[in-house]
Scaffold this motif. Structure first.
Motif, PDB file in Angstrom:
ATOM      1  N   THR A 120     -10.625  10.069 -28.744  1.00  0.00           N
ATOM      2  CA  THR A 120     -11.497  10.694 -27.939  1.00  0.00           C
ATOM      3  C   THR A 120     -12.217  11.778 -28.265  1.00  0.00           C
ATOM      4  O   THR A 120     -13.350  11.736 -28.147  1.00  0.00           O
ATOM      5  N   LYS A 121     -11.566  12.747 -29.154  1.00  0.00           N
ATOM      6  CA  LYS A 121     -12.062  13.939 -29.502  1.00  0.00           C
ATOM      7  C   LYS A 121     -12.848  13.605 -30.937  1.00  0.00           C
ATOM      8  O   LYS A 121     -13.923  14.111 -31.291  1.00  0.00           O
ATOM      9  N   ARG A 123     -13.360  10.659 -32.096  1.00  0.00           N
ATOM     10  CA  ARG A 123     -13.943   9.271 -32.138  1.00  0.00           C
ATOM     11  C   ARG A 123     -13.979   8.254 -33.106  1.00  0.00           C
ATOM     12  O   ARG A 123     -14.600   7.746 -33.740  1.00  0.00           O
ATOM     13  N   GLU A 202     -17.730   1.237 -20.506  1.00  0.00           N
ATOM     14  CA  GLU A 202     -17.901   2.508 -20.689  1.00  0.00           C
ATOM     15  C   GLU A 202     -18.825   3.444 -20.330  1.00  0.00           C
ATOM     16  O   GLU A 202     -18.813   4.419 -19.721  1.00  0.00           O
ATOM     17  N   GLY A 213     -12.727  10.649 -21.454  1.00  0.00           N
ATOM     18  CA  GLY A 213     -11.810  11.147 -22.368  1.00  0.00           C
ATOM     19  C   GLY A 213     -10.430  11.194 -21.894  1.00  0.00           C
ATOM     20  O   GLY A 213      -9.514  10.881 -22.522  1.00  0.00           O
ATOM     21  N   LYS A 216      -8.572   7.787 -21.105  1.00  0.00           N
ATOM     22  CA  LYS A 216      -8.313   7.332 -22.446  1.00  0.00           C
ATOM     23  C   LYS A 216      -7.062   7.741 -23.157  1.00  0.00           C
ATOM     24  O   LYS A 216      -6.109   7.210 -23.548  1.00  0.00           O
ATOM     25  N   THR A 217      -7.240   9.055 -22.919  1.00  0.00           N
ATOM     26  CA  THR A 217      -5.924   9.910 -23.849  1.00  0.00           C
ATOM     27  C   THR A 217      -4.963   9.500 -23.207  1.00  0.00           C
ATOM     28  O   THR A 217      -3.862   9.121 -23.772  1.00  0.00           O
TER      29      THR A 217
END
Lengths: 319, 521
Positions: A120-121, A123, A202, A213, A216-217
C-alpha cells in the motif's frame, strides 16, 4: 456434495476392496475405516485450510501472499526458542507456553504488516512484495537456530495439535473456528464489504470513501497471523521445528485450495467455504492415492489434474 | 485544390456494437500532404473510425480506399506495414529498451544473424534527425519526456515509410514548447507528402496546424471544411449539434416547483491549480442551487470535480466548504465533510460490478450503519428499501448483482449511494450520459428535487439543454481554467458556446451574456 461423493468414492479406493460395501448395508469395519480416513485427512488439511482462509481474503482484494510458507517457518522456529530457552527457567513453563503461543503469531502478523505496507505505501505489486518475504523469511527462520532442528517434548504446547477433546484433534477445532470467523468477517462486517469492493473495483471503492490502504494492509496482517498459527501446529505435530521444511510449498497449496474453492484470483469474491472444500479435495486425493500405494510423484500429477478440472468447471459456470 | 490528390477515402462506414450504432455511414477523405483534423464530442465516433481504419476493429459496412486500392486491414500491425501508423496519447513503445531499439523494433538490421548495433543506432539517429530532434539513441526510452517519446514514435512511423500518420490527442500531455516541437515535426512530415489525421480537443491547436477538419457527431460525419473558412464558434456548434441561436425548450425534465431561493454559500473554489491540467479555477455553489459546469472535452471539468472531492491533490488555490478550508487529499475525508461525487465513468469508477445492488448502494454509508464494524442488517435494509422505492430502481431483488442492471438503474443506485448520506454538496459528472431517455428524465427530476431540498449540486454536463434548462448558474471552463460565469438571465446556448470556443468577445460574457449572444447571432 461433491466432497461427500469424493470421500465415498475415494474411500472405495482406499479400502481397495469393493466388497466392503454390500448392497444397502455399510458394515462396521467400513465405518471405522471412513472415520479414520476422515480424521487423518482433517488433521492433514487443517493447516492448508487455516492458511488458505488468509489467502482467500488477500486474493479477494486482488492481491496474493507468497510469504505464508516462510512465515510459518519463522513462527515455528520462535516457539521452541521460547519454551526451551531461559524464559522457561525464569518464569516457569506456564508463562513460557503462553508466550510460545502468542509471540510467534504476533511476529507472523508483523511480517504480514510488512507485506501490507509494501503493497500500500511503496506500491509494490503484491506478488513482488510477498516474494521478498518468501525468500528472506525462510532465511531468517534458518538463522534463528543456525539451521539446526529443534526437537522437543512439550505436551502442553503440543496440545494445539495432538490434543483430542471429544476425540477430535484440537487443530480441527482451530480450523473450523478460523473458517467461521472468516465467514462472519466476510458476510457481516463492513471490513468484509470493503475487501470485496476493493477487489471488485478499487477505483470505485476509493471514490466511495473506502479506506483502501488500511483494509489491504489488514488482510495481509490476517494472512500472516494465520500462517503463524499454522506454523505452530506443524511444529507441535512434529515435536520438532524444522526451518527447512515447515510450510514448504504451503503458499502453493493455499493458492490451489483458494482457486479450486471458487475464489477467482482477479479479486472481488471470497468463497471461504469453497476454500475449505478445495483444501479437503486436494488433500483427500493426495492422501488417498498415496495410501493405496500410488507413488507420490504420480499423486502430484493427479493433484494438478484436479486443480485444472476444478478451475475449468468454474470458468464454464461463470461464463 | 484544383486536383486534390486523395490518399484515403473512407466511405459510408458502419459499425454496430451490441445495443448501439457506433458509426452510421461515416465518411472521411484525406489528401496527400495535408493535416486533417477529426473533431467531435465524447462518443461521436472518432476513435471507432480510427480503429476501423487501422484494423483494430472490423467494419460492418462501407469501403476504404487507401492509396488507390480497396483495403481491409486485419490489425494495426497490418495497417502499419501498408503505410498507416498511429501515435496514441499513451505511448505504446517499450520503455526500458533504448530509443534505437524502439525505433527499429521488428526490423533490426542484422549481420550474420546478429544485430548490427552500429548500423541500428546510426539509422535510428538519422530517422530522429529527420523529425527534428537529436538525442542519445542508446539511452532507454523511459529516460526521456513524453514529447521526445512521441517523436520516437513518429520516427518509427516514418521508418515504416508511412504515408498516413494518425495522431490521437498527441498534445494532451505536452507543454507549450513541446507542442511547438511536435508541430515542427508535423510540418516536416507534411513537406514530405505525408498526410496526418490529427485528433485534438484543443481548438487553438487545431486552427494552428490543420488544413481541413471533419466534424463528427453521434456516429455520423457532419461535414468537412477548410479550417481557414470556419470560425471556432461555428465549429463548436456543429460539434454539439446546435444551430447558433436555436433554443430547444422542454428538452429536459428539470422542474422548478417554485422560485428556488439560493441559500448560503456551500462551496467556494478559488484559483485552484493542480498537477493534472487545472490552471486557474474559481467557482462557487450555494445551497439549493444547481450549478452547471460547461466546457469541451479536456477543458478540466472532471479534474475540477476530482480536486474538490480530494481524489487529486491541488498545488495552489483554496477550496472552502461552508467557509471552512478543506485540506483533505482523500475522498473519505470529503465524504465526511458532506460531499458526494458521481463519476462520469460509471463502469470504471462507480459500480462494483460483482457486488449486489444493496452492497453498492450502502458502500459509502457503511461507517454510518455499522457498529464496532458490524453492519446492521436492519439499517441496511431500510436504506435499500427506501431508495429502491423513492428512485424507482428496477431490480429483481436488492441482492441482484448490479452489473445485471441497465445503465439508468445503475446510475440511480449510485445516486442513492450519496443521497443516503444526505450530502450538502453533490457533484454529478455527466449524470445522464449513456442511459436511456426515460431514465434520463427521471434523473433530471431527482436532481431538481435535491436542489429544492437545499442540496447544492455541481453538475458537469456536455448537453447544452441540461445547462440552459437545469442550471441556476453556469460556469464555463476552457483549457483548465474557469473562463466565464453566466447567471440566470445570461444562460443561453450562444453565450455558453461562445465562452467554450474562446471566440472574441467571450471574455466579456461574464457581465453581458445577452450582448455576447447577440454578437454571435
Amino acid at each position: 456434495m461433491l466432497v461427500v461423493f469424493n470421500i465415498i468414492r475415494i474411500h472405495n479406493l482406499i479400502s481397495n476392496t469393493p466388497t466392503f460395501i454390500e448392497r444397502g448395508t455399510v458394515n462396521v469395519e467400513y465405518a471405522r475405516a471412513l472415520q479414520q480416513a476422515l480424521s487423518v485427512n482433517l488433521t492433514q488439511v487443517a493447516t492448508i485450510v487455516i492458511v488458505g482462509v488468509g489467502m482467500t481474503l488477500v486474493v479477494a482484494t486482488g492481491g496474493i501472499d507468497l510469504s505464508v510458507g516462510a512465515v510459518m517457518a519463522i513462527a515455528g522456529q520462535i516457539a521452541p526458542l521460547i519454551f526451551l530457552g531461559p524464559i522457561a527457567d525464569r518464569f516457569g513453563m506456564g508463562v513460557a507456553n503462553f508466550l510460545a503461543l502468542t509471540v510467534p503469531i504476533a511476529v507472523a502478523a508483523g511480517f504480514g504488516l510488512m507485506n501490507g505496507l509494501m503493497v500500500t505505501k511503496l506500491r509494490f505489486q503484491p506478488i513482488i512484495a510477498t516474494l521478498v518475504v518468501f525468500i528472506g523469511g525462510r532465511g531468517i527462520a534458518q538463522v534463528l537456530t543456525n539451521g539446526y532442528l529443534q526437537p522437543f517434548k512439550n505436551p502442553s504446547f503440543q496440545y494445539i495439535a495432538l490434543g483430542r477433546p471429544l476425540g477430535i484433534p484440537t487443530q480441527v477445532y482451530i480450523m473450523f473456528a478460523v473458517v467461521l470467523l472468516a465467514l462472519f468477517l466476510v458476510r457481516r462486517t463492513a471490513f468484509g464489504r470493503y475487501v470485496l469492493a476493493i477487489g471488485g473495483n478499487e477505483r470505485a471503492a476509493r471514490l466511495a470513501g473506502v479506506p483502501v490502504g488500511r483494509v489491504k494492509t489488514l488482510v495481509y496482517v490476517i494472512s500472516g497471523a494465520l500462517a503463524g498459527i499454522a506454523g505452530l501446529i506443524v511444529v507441535a505435530i512434529n515435536a520438532a521445528s524444522d526451518a527447512n521444511l515447515n510450510g514448504m510449498n504451503m503458499e502453493l497449496d493455499a493458492i490451489a485450495a483458494t482457486a479450486v474453492g471458487g475464489t477467482p484470483l482477479t479479486g472481488g469474491h471470497a468463497n471461504i467455504v469453497g476454500t475449505l472444500l478445495g483444501a479437503l479435495l486436494i488433500q483427500l486425493v493426495r492422501y488417498s492415492l498415496i495410501s493405496i500405494g500410488v507413488p507420490y510423484e504420480f499423486a502430484l500429477v493427479v493433484n494438478a489434474f484436479i486443480i485444472l478440472l476444478a478451475v475449468y468447471f468454474q470458468r464454464q459456470r461463470a461464463a | 485544390m484544383d486536383s486534390p490528390d486523395v490518399l484515403l477515402q473512407m466511405r459510408d462506414i458502419c459499425k454496430i456494437f451490441p445495443g448501439n450504432v457506433a458509426l452510421d455511414n461515416a465518411s472521411l477523405e484525406v489528401r496527400r500532404g495535408e493535416v486533417h483534423a477529426l473533431v467531435g464530442q465524447n462518443g461521436a465516433g472518432k476513435s471507432t473510425m480510427i480503429k476501423i481504419l487501422t484494423g483494430a476493429y472490423q467494419r460492418d459496412g462501407g469501403s476504404i480506399l487507401f492509396d488507390g486500392r480497396a483495403v481491409a486491414f486485419r490489425s494495426p500491425a497490418d495497417a502499419q506495414h501498408n503505410g498507416i501508423s498511429t501515435i496514441y496519447q499513451e505511448i505504446n513503445l517499450v520503455p526500458l529498451r533504448s530509443v534505437a531499439e524502439n525505433i527499429m523494433l521488428g526490423k533490426e538490421p542484422t549481420r550474420l544473424g546478429m544485430i548490427d548495433w552500429r548500423k541500428m543506432n546510426a539509422t535510428a539517429g538519422e530517422l530522429l534527425r529527420h523529425v527534428g530532434i537529436e538525442v542519445d539513441v542508446t539511452r532507454p526510452l523511459a529516460e526521456f519526456n513524453i514529447a521526445i517519446q512521441q517523436m520516437v514514435a513518429i520516427a518509427r512511423a516514418v521508418s515504416f515509410k508511412s504515408q498516413l500518420v494518425v495522431m490521437d490527442e498527441p498534445t494532451s500531455s505536452l507543454d507549450d514548447q513541446e507542442v511547438e516541437t511536435l508541430f515542427d515535426t508535423i510540418r516536416r512530415l507534411k513537406a514530405n507528402g505525408v498526410a496526418v489525421i490529427f485528433i485534438s480537443h484543443r481548438l487553438d491547436e487545431l486552427f494552428a496546424i490543420c488544413d481541413r477538419v471533419t466534424i463528427m457527431r453521434d456516429g455520423k460525419t457532419i461535414e468537412t471544411r477548410d479550417v481557414k473558412n470556419i470560425r471556432k464558434l461555428e465549429l463548436v456548434s456543429r460539434m454539439l449539434g446546435r444551430e447558433i441561436g436555436e433554443v430547444q425548450r422542454g428538452a429536459t425534465s428539470f422542474t422548478r416547483a417554485g422560485e428556488r431561493t439560493a441559500g448560503e454559500t456551500i462551496l467556494e473554489v478559488e484559483g485552484v491549480e493542480s498537477d493534472t491540467i487545472l490552471r486557474n479555477v474559481s467557482l462557487d455553489v450555494r445551497q439549493g442551487e444547481i450549478i452547471g459546469l460547461a466546457g469541451l472535452l479536456g477543458a478540466g471539468r472532471t479534474e475540477t470535480a476530482r480536486a474538490i472531492f480530494g481524489a487529486d491533490p491541488i498545488t495552489a488555490g483554496e477550496i472552502r466548504l461552508k467557509g471552512k478550508l478543506l485540506r483533505m487529499g482523500s475522498p473519505a475525508n470529503a465524504i465526511k465533510a458532506g460531499i458526494g461525487y458521481c463519476s462520469e465513468d460509471r463502469k470504471a469508477e462507480g459500480i462494483v460490478p460483482e457486488l449486489s445492488v444493496a452492497d453498492n448502494m450502502v458502500l459509502a454509508a457503511l461507517p454510518h450503519i455499522s457498529r464496532n464494524g458490524l453492519v446492521s442488517a436492519e439499517k441496511r435494509r431500510q436504506i435499500v428499501e427506501e431508495f429502491v422505492r423513492v428512485l424507482g430502481i428496477k431490480t429483481s431483488s436488492p441482492d441482484q448483482p448490479i452489473r445485471e442492471l441497465s445503465g439508468g438503474n445503475q446510475q440511480k443506485v449510485l445516486l442513492a449511494r450519496w443521497l443516503c448520506l444526505h450530502p450538502e454538496l453533490l457533484i454529478l459528472d455527466e449524470p445522464t450520459r449513456g442511459i436511456d431517455v426515460g431514465a434520463k428524465g427521471e434523473i433530471q427530476k431527482i436532481v431538481s428535487q435535491l436542489a429544492e431540498n437545499g442540496v447544492g449540486v455541481l453538475m458537469i454536463t456536455s448537453e447544452i439543454e441540461e445547462l440552459t434548462e437545469g442550471s441556476d448558474r453556469v460556469f464555463v471552463m476552457r483549457d483548465g481554467a474557469s473562463v466565464a460565469e453566466l447567471t440566470e438571465g445570461e444562460i443561453s446556448q450562444g453565450a455558453i458556446m461562445t465562452a467554450m470556443a474562446a471566440e472574441a468577445g467571450s471574455h466579456s460574457a461574464e457581465g453581458e451574456g445577452a450582448g455576447a449572444q447577440g454578437a454571435v447571432v
